[in-house]
Write a protein that holds these residues in place. Sequence first.
Motif, PDB file in Angstrom:
ATOM      1  N   LEU A  39       0.864  -1.165   0.000  1.00 63.66           N
ATOM      2  CA  LEU A  39       0.000   0.000   0.000  1.00 63.66           C
ATOM      3  C   LEU A  39       0.904   1.219   0.000  1.00 63.66           C
ATOM      4  N   LEU A  40       0.692   2.081  -0.985  1.00 59.50           N
ATOM      5  CA  LEU A  40       1.572   3.238  -1.143  1.00 59.50           C
ATOM      6  C   LEU A  40       0.898   4.479  -0.572  1.00 59.50           C
ATOM      7  N   GLY A  47       6.039  11.657  -4.302  1.00 64.07           N
ATOM      8  CA  GLY A  47       6.635  10.747  -5.284  1.00 64.07           C
ATOM      9  C   GLY A  47       5.876   9.448  -5.488  1.00 64.07           C
ATOM     10  N   LYS A  48       4.619   9.389  -5.029  1.00 66.97           N
ATOM     11  CA  LYS A  48       3.842   8.132  -5.134  1.00 66.97           C
ATOM     12  C   LYS A  48       3.658   7.703  -6.585  1.00 66.97           C
ATOM     13  N   THR A  49       3.184   8.650  -7.412  1.00 63.71           N
ATOM     14  CA  THR A  49       2.942   8.311  -8.817  1.00 63.71           C
ATOM     15  C   THR A  49       4.250   7.907  -9.497  1.00 63.71           C
ATOM     16  N   HIS A 181       0.893  -6.707   2.797  1.00 65.62           N
ATOM     17  CA  HIS A 181       2.131  -7.149   3.431  1.00 65.62           C
ATOM     18  C   HIS A 181       2.953  -5.972   3.944  1.00 65.62           C
ATOM     19  N   ALA A 182       2.899  -4.880   3.212  1.00 65.58           N
ATOM     20  CA  ALA A 182       3.706  -3.752   3.657  1.00 65.58           C
ATOM     21  C   ALA A 182       3.127  -2.439   3.166  1.00 65.58           C
ATOM     22  N   ALA A 224       0.567  -4.620   9.128  1.00 66.59           N
ATOM     23  CA  ALA A 224       1.428  -4.546   7.938  1.00 66.59           C
ATOM     24  C   ALA A 224       2.817  -4.044   8.317  1.00 66.59           C
ATOM     25  N   GLY A 225       3.816  -4.517   7.611  1.00 68.18           N
ATOM     26  CA  GLY A 225       5.171  -3.997   7.793  1.00 68.18           C
ATOM     27  C   GLY A 225       5.199  -2.579   7.237  1.00 68.18           C
TER      28      GLY A 225
END
Length: 349
Positions: A39-40, A47-49, A181-182, A224-225
């Motif tokens: 998950l971003l 800077g996500k995109t 997961h993260a 989540a990590g």
Amino acid sequence: MGCFDSKDPVEREQKIVNQQLEKKLKTWNKDYMKAIKLLLLGAGESGKTTIIKQMKILHISGFSESDRQEKVVDIRQNIHESIYDLVTNMSALKPPVVFANDESEISASYICNLGPKEPSSYTQEYYDHVQTLWNDDGIKECYRRSNEFQLIDSAKYFLDRIKEVRNSEYRPSDQLFEGIHAILFLVASSDFDQTLREETGVNRLREAVNLFDDIWHSRFLRHAGVIVFLNKQDMLKEKIESGKSVASYFPEYNKYQMSSKDGDGSDEYIRTRCFIRDLFSDVTKKKPRSPEDRKSSILPGLVVMVADTENRQCYFHFTVATDTGNIKTVFEDVHSMILMRILTDWGLQ
Ligand SMILES: Nc1nc2c(ncn2[C@@H]2O[C@H](COP(=O)(O)OP(=O)(O)OP(=O)(O)O)[C@@H](O)[C@H]2O)c(=O)[nH]1
Ligand SMILES: [Mg+2]
């Protein structure tokens, strides 16, 4: 001894359809479990995109929402058919099976009243009743004796998926986050001297720390990590080398003690990036912000604060999202970290 083979062609066809469906679902489930879900998150323009674009370049793909929805419809129908058949056949068995818990009687009449056809809508109440029944030892006994009546082959498989299906419909936040997961949290590290566009006066880096505080302590995300990408390192380095100092915006920098493993502190850029990393790592060691401080949270509905009870680790990377080579290396590290975590969760490490 041969297997029981039904002479009724309709029954036989039904069995074949069931087997095909079961196979399809098993493959789907295996693939879904195999995929690593990230998950971003991050403040505006962190800077996500850019990271997603890099992932596309590096060939990482996921599951489409329509694949998931299609599966949910199949499972729901089969859940209803399975639980209805179990409930209605219990008393007809010889000797009959009875419920282990009294509350199951109420759930059983609820399901019987609905009839064999699937309900027009699947409500929370419906899932509660199915769950109550499936947890009942009497129903489990009836399931064990399912050779004595007609029950779809994969009844257990479907009933074990109640939680998954229910989440996918009624708890959007949980559905979104289940199995993640993260979390990749992106920070525009070079923002230390910027203010938020929408709210002049608020330092953008400070706001990113606050947002991270909300995310780290969110109930939905606590399993989540968490990996923090301290992004825009190229711009940060440029700013520091041009003579700007983080101390003008974060006076605590003047007292900052850098750990000896990070260097001797003579390189101003290295010292600054470690200071910024520690702003975020301090969040992971503290209690959540007070409700008063969180008034302006951009995630008001989503964040339900929890104090940390588990020993969670947060991983930090210094990144340049626009640099494919850098992101490739960082993702290789992230990938191994996630695999290690999964192995540890399974007790294999
Ligand atoms: N120099 C440099 N530019 C970057 C870096 N990461 C992102 N950018 C640039 O920063 C700008 C914002 O990046 P985006 O990827 O659009 O950020 P975002 O988080 O998706 O932004 P929003 O969708 O507005 O929240 C773009 O012009 C990117 O090219 C970096 O590490 N270095
Ligand atoms: Mg974007």
